[in-house]
Scaffold this active site. Structure first.
Site, PDB file in Angstrom:
ATOM      1  N   ASN A   9      39.382  -5.477  58.226  1.00 26.43           N
ATOM      2  CA  ASN A   9      40.496  -5.656  59.159  1.00 26.43           C
ATOM      3  C   ASN A   9      41.206  -4.309  59.265  1.00 26.43           C
ATOM      4  OD1 ASN A   9      42.840  -6.323  60.486  1.00 26.43           O
ATOM      5  ND2 ASN A   9      43.652  -7.640  58.861  1.00 26.43           N
ATOM      6  N   LYS A  11      43.528  -3.440  61.176  1.00 25.61           N
ATOM      7  CA  LYS A  11      44.945  -3.565  61.557  1.00 25.61           C
ATOM      8  C   LYS A  11      45.282  -2.554  62.652  1.00 25.61           C
ATOM      9  CE  LYS A  11      45.860  -5.512  57.056  1.00 25.61           C
ATOM     10  NZ  LYS A  11      46.797  -5.780  55.978  1.00 25.61           N
ATOM     11  N   HIS A  92      46.675 -14.493  60.559  1.00 27.67           N
ATOM     12  CA  HIS A  92      46.921 -13.510  59.499  1.00 27.67           C
ATOM     13  C   HIS A  92      48.407 -13.538  59.116  1.00 27.67           C
ATOM     14  CE1 HIS A  92      47.350  -9.713  57.390  1.00 27.67           C
ATOM     15  NE2 HIS A  92      46.048  -9.758  57.204  1.00 27.67           N
ATOM     16  N   GLU A  94      50.462 -11.318  58.488  1.00 31.86           N
ATOM     17  CA  GLU A  94      51.332 -10.355  59.185  1.00 31.86           C
ATOM     18  C   GLU A  94      51.786 -10.926  60.522  1.00 31.86           C
ATOM     19  OE1 GLU A  94      48.738  -6.964  58.759  1.00 31.86           O
ATOM     20  OE2 GLU A  94      49.260  -6.883  56.637  1.00 31.86           O
ATOM     21  N   GLU A 164      44.350 -15.243  51.469  1.00 33.43           N
ATOM     22  CA  GLU A 164      45.005 -13.948  51.290  1.00 33.43           C
ATOM     23  C   GLU A 164      46.433 -14.160  50.796  1.00 33.43           C
ATOM     24  OE1 GLU A 164      43.016 -10.734  53.908  1.00 33.43           O
ATOM     25  OE2 GLU A 164      44.585 -11.693  55.064  1.00 33.43           O
ATOM     26  N   GLY A 170      48.100  -5.324  50.805  1.00 34.60           N
ATOM     27  CA  GLY A 170      48.632  -3.971  50.957  1.00 34.60           C
ATOM     28  C   GLY A 170      49.507  -3.506  49.808  1.00 34.60           C
ATOM     29  N   SER A 209      44.340  -6.458  48.748  1.00 31.73           N
ATOM     30  CA  SER A 209      44.086  -5.309  47.862  1.00 31.73           C
ATOM     31  C   SER A 209      42.680  -5.323  47.250  1.00 31.73           C
ATOM     32  CB  SER A 209      45.163  -5.210  46.771  1.00 31.73           C
ATOM     33  OG  SER A 209      46.426  -4.964  47.367  1.00 31.73           O
TER      34      SER A 209
HETATM   35  P1  PGA Z   1      44.618  -5.118  52.147  1.00 27.97           P
HETATM   36  O1  PGA Z   1      44.762  -6.092  53.424  1.00 27.97           O
HETATM   37  O2  PGA Z   1      43.166  -5.117  51.755  1.00 27.97           O
HETATM   38  O3  PGA Z   1      45.095  -3.778  52.654  1.00 27.97           O
HETATM   39  O4  PGA Z   1      45.489  -5.680  51.086  1.00 27.97           O
HETATM   40  C1  PGA Z   1      44.030  -7.287  53.522  1.00 27.97           C
HETATM   41  C2  PGA Z   1      44.362  -8.011  54.791  1.00 27.97           C
HETATM   42  O5  PGA Z   1      45.532  -8.030  55.188  1.00 27.97           O
HETATM   43  O6  PGA Z   1      43.469  -8.582  55.443  1.00 27.97           O
END
Ligand code: PGA
Length: 248
Positions: A9, A11, A92, A94, A164, A170, A209
């Site tokens: 992803n 982003k 997601h 976010e 997640e 992140g 992460s």
């Molecule tokens: P990350 O993000 O690997 O940077 O923690 C995962 C995600 O949001 O899909």
């Protein structure tokens, strides 16, 4: 036997040149035994699609709008994406947190993705306060139920679920492999209430992460069928190591 899926992803990262270079690098990775998916930002879907042409790498979108067309300024429909993509990330955290998306909209998006013949990757996960309260499993299975509401078993079998935990995204603090597996088992047990066959085929990914250093242990777990990778999917060496771990 569920085939592992490693999804990147990206982003809101990459310039066009960076996206194409990254995609070309990923297209050259050995991917035997693993489905590898990249989800670039909307404007780079077409150039990335061209860059992976001829490889087995799959391409997906990071979101969609549930209506097929209409006066929805700034939105992108699934029929549009279906000309380029095979997968769409839906729900997601976010988008849930920053854009206020709630389960009913996420459910409409899942249905729109399935209706267009694509694969939804339904994201679910709890905030730290919910985990500390001991309600993580209940929260996550409720999100799964709401996201898949109204689907029959054959439709659910076409979905991918990504667990997640919000506190792991992140932050550099991944869930332990054991915690990831425990939640995957809880989700599968929930799916089995609809149909055992369905629970056995649905792929459940872990995200939050994931790095080259922790991927192997997480991917070795019985019920974790792959990873949704954010930060580490932007670096070819790290992403390659995660794909390699999945192939084992
Ligand atoms: P990350 O993000 O690997 O940077 O923690 C995962 C995600 O949001 O899909």
């Amino acid at each position: 036997m569920r085939r592992p899926l490693i999804a990147g992803n990206w982003k809101m990262h990459t310039t066009r040149a960076e996206a194409v270079a990254l995609a070309r690098g990923i297209a050259e990775l050995p991917t035997a035994g693993v489905d590898v998916l990249v989800c670039p930002p909307y404007p780079w879907l077409v150039p990335v699609r061209e860059a992976i042409d001829g490889s087995t790498v799959l391409i997906g979108a990071q979101d969609c709008w549930p209506e097929p067309q209409g006066a929805y300024t700034g939105e992108v429909s699934v029929p549009m994406l279906s000309e380029i993509c095979s997968h769409v990330i839906v729900g997601h955290s976010e988008r849930r947190l920053i854009r206020g998306e709630e389960d009913p909209l996420v459910n409409r998006k899942v249905k729109a993705v399935l209706a267009a013949g694509l694969t939804p990757i339904l994201c679910v996960g709890e905030a730290l306060t919910i985990r500390e309260r001991g309600s993580a499993e209940k929260h996550v299975t409720t999100q799964v139920r709401a996201g898949l509401d109204g689907l029959d078993p054959t439709e659910i079998q076409r979905c991918v679920i990504a667990y997640e935990p919000i506190w792991a995204i992140g932050t550099g603090v991944s869930a332990t492999a054991d915690d990831a597996n425990r939640m995957a088992i809880a989700i599968r047990r929930h799916l089995a209430r609809t149909s055992t066959g369905t629970a056995e085929v649905v792929r459940i990914l872990y995200g939050g992460s994931v790095t080259a250093a922790n991927a192997a242990e997480t991917l070795r777990q019985s019920d974790v069928d792959g990873a949704l990778v954010g930060g580490a999917s932007l670096r070819i060496d790290a992403f390659a190591a995660i794909v390699e771990a999945a192939a084992k």
